[in-house]
Design a protein around this motif. Structure first.
Motif, PDB file in Angstrom:
ATOM      1  N   LEU A   1     -14.774 -13.199  45.407  1.00 16.93           N
ATOM      2  CA  LEU A   1     -13.323 -13.015  45.491  1.00 16.93           C
ATOM      3  C   LEU A   1     -12.906 -11.625  45.009  1.00 16.93           C
ATOM      4  O   LEU A   1     -12.318 -10.843  45.762  1.00 16.93           O
ATOM      5  N   HIS A   2     -13.201 -11.318  43.763  1.00 17.26           N
ATOM      6  CA  HIS A   2     -12.880 -10.012  43.199  1.00 17.26           C
ATOM      7  C   HIS A   2     -13.595  -9.879  41.860  1.00 17.26           C
ATOM      8  O   HIS A   2     -14.197 -10.836  41.367  1.00 17.26           O
ATOM      9  N   ALA A   3     -13.514  -8.696  41.273  1.00 15.78           N
ATOM     10  CA  ALA A   3     -14.166  -8.463  39.986  1.00 15.78           C
ATOM     11  C   ALA A   3     -13.253  -7.653  39.076  1.00 15.78           C
ATOM     12  O   ALA A   3     -12.367  -6.914  39.534  1.00 15.78           O
ATOM     13  N   SER A   4     -13.500  -7.781  37.775  1.00 20.10           N
ATOM     14  CA  SER A   4     -12.728  -7.066  36.772  1.00 20.10           C
ATOM     15  C   SER A   4     -13.683  -6.575  35.682  1.00 20.10           C
ATOM     16  O   SER A   4     -14.812  -7.054  35.567  1.00 20.10           O
TER      17      SER A   4
ATOM     18  N   GLU B   1      -9.279  -4.254  33.789  1.00 19.17           N
ATOM     19  CA  GLU B   1      -9.007  -3.421  34.958  1.00 19.17           C
ATOM     20  C   GLU B   1      -9.810  -3.925  36.152  1.00 19.17           C
ATOM     21  O   GLU B   1     -10.843  -4.584  35.982  1.00 19.17           O
ATOM     22  N   PRO B   2      -9.349  -3.658  37.376  1.00 17.87           N
ATOM     23  CA  PRO B   2     -10.132  -4.032  38.557  1.00 17.87           C
ATOM     24  C   PRO B   2     -11.481  -3.312  38.549  1.00 17.87           C
ATOM     25  O   PRO B   2     -11.612  -2.208  38.021  1.00 17.87           O
ATOM     26  N   TRP B   3     -12.462  -3.950  39.172  1.00 19.69           N
ATOM     27  CA  TRP B   3     -13.811  -3.402  39.173  1.00 19.69           C
ATOM     28  C   TRP B   3     -14.462  -3.669  40.534  1.00 19.69           C
ATOM     29  O   TRP B   3     -14.279  -4.739  41.125  1.00 19.69           O
ATOM     30  N   THR B   4     -15.208  -2.694  41.014  1.00 22.84           N
ATOM     31  CA  THR B   4     -16.010  -2.887  42.225  1.00 22.84           C
ATOM     32  C   THR B   4     -17.455  -3.119  41.803  1.00 22.84           C
ATOM     33  O   THR B   4     -18.092  -2.218  41.242  1.00 22.84           O
ATOM     34  N   PRO B   5     -17.984  -4.321  42.011  1.00 20.51           N
ATOM     35  CA  PRO B   5     -19.330  -4.618  41.518  1.00 20.51           C
ATOM     36  C   PRO B   5     -20.410  -3.863  42.276  1.00 20.51           C
ATOM     37  O   PRO B   5     -20.272  -3.576  43.466  1.00 20.51           O
TER      38      PRO B   5
END
Length: 293
Positions: free
Chosen positions: A190-193, A216-220
């Motif tokens: 879904l998303h990462a932080s 904060e948002p994070w791109t894995p």
């Protein structure tokens, strides 16, 4: 029109700490569902009247583990509960980290001290002590070998309350690269932080702590996604998972390791990722429709 309960908790006179809940209720209503946010311990709720109960923010459960376990059994017997009851039972006790390690998942090394066990604390490196049943850094603290007496008092307090302690080396990489939370919903990423370290030196185990500092948002990275998916595949009996959060930190070798696997009531951080709200609502609706078919 499916009736869907989002199980939460009642913090008393304060507003709910689950800032994601109102938006998720609205999104589900827009799909044509009939969503209701209800405290898990409200005796007036008839859980059998829902087509699906989704555990969302039962954030007081670790203080009331026996009551929560009984509610999970009763709710699962009355209707469909997600995540499933067997997953909840396994994940509420952090000794599951040993199961992940046995399955070859890279994890933060962990030992356990139950009431009555000898106090085997490290004498050559900084370490963390926390309960196997806990959330939000409750009863968690970090110690140096010189702080053994303080750590022993911490252990005694937990053991007096019947809690098993877990001991992990303090992973210094968290001070540099933080802790990453990879969220999965409906079987998909879904998303990462990312957040910075929660435990500061000298902070008492029973002090209030900020559970998600500097989020904060994070791109894995590909390595992080690989470890997260390995961990999810190691959940016993490969049960159906509606949601999951995999918390990762970097080990001494710089490679990601699982700190915790959150399958009970993980904060989804939808306020940080508003574009994910519709995807979460659609996955919940799909799960409810499967039960109705």
């Amino acid at each position: 029109m499916p009736r869907i309960a989002l199980a939460t908790y009642d913090p008393g006179p304060e507003p709910s700490k689950d800032s994601d809940l109102p938006g998720l209720v609205r999104a589900l209503r827009e799909t044509g569902a009939e969503p209701v946010a209800a405290p898990w311990d409200d005796p007036g709720v008839d859980w059998s009247g829902f087509d699906l109960v989704v555990i969302r923010s039962t954030w007081d459960y670790s203080w009331r583990a026996a009551e929560f376990a009984a509610w999970v059994r009763e709710c699962a017997a009355a209707t469909r509960l997600l995540n499933p009851a067997e997953v909840i039972r396994w994940n509420t006790d952090k000794r599951y980290i040993g199961d992940l390690a046995a399955a070859g998942v890279p994890v933060v090394p962990t030992s356990y001290l139950a009431p009555g066990d000898p106090a085997g604390l490290p004498d050559d490196h900084e370490y963390v002590v926390k309960p196997t049943s806990g959330a939000g850094a409750r009863f968690a603290a970090r110690y140096t070998p010189d702080e053994r007496e303080t750590a022993l008092r911490h252990l005694t307090r937990m053991h007096d309350e019947g809690l098993t302690a877990m001991v992990q080396p303090y992973v210094t990489g968290i001070d540099v690269t933080g802790e990453r939370a990879l969220q999965y919903f409906g079987g998909r990423f879904l998303h990462a932080s990312r957040k910075r370290a929660v435990l500061s030196p000298g902070t008492a185990y029973d002090a209030d702590k900020v559970a998600h500092p500097d989020l904060e948002p994070w791109t894995p990275t590909p390595a992080e996604l690989s470890v997260a998916e390995h961990a999810l595949s190691a959940v016993p009996d490969a049960p159906e998972l509606l949601y999951a959060r995999v918390d990762l930190v970097d080990g001494e070798d710089g490679q990601p390791r699982v700190m915790e696997l959150e399958l009970v009531e993980p904060n989804l951080f939808l306020f940080l990722h508003p574009g994910s709200v519709d995807a979460v609502a659609e996955a919940i609706l799909k799960a409810a429709a499967q039960d109705l078919s």
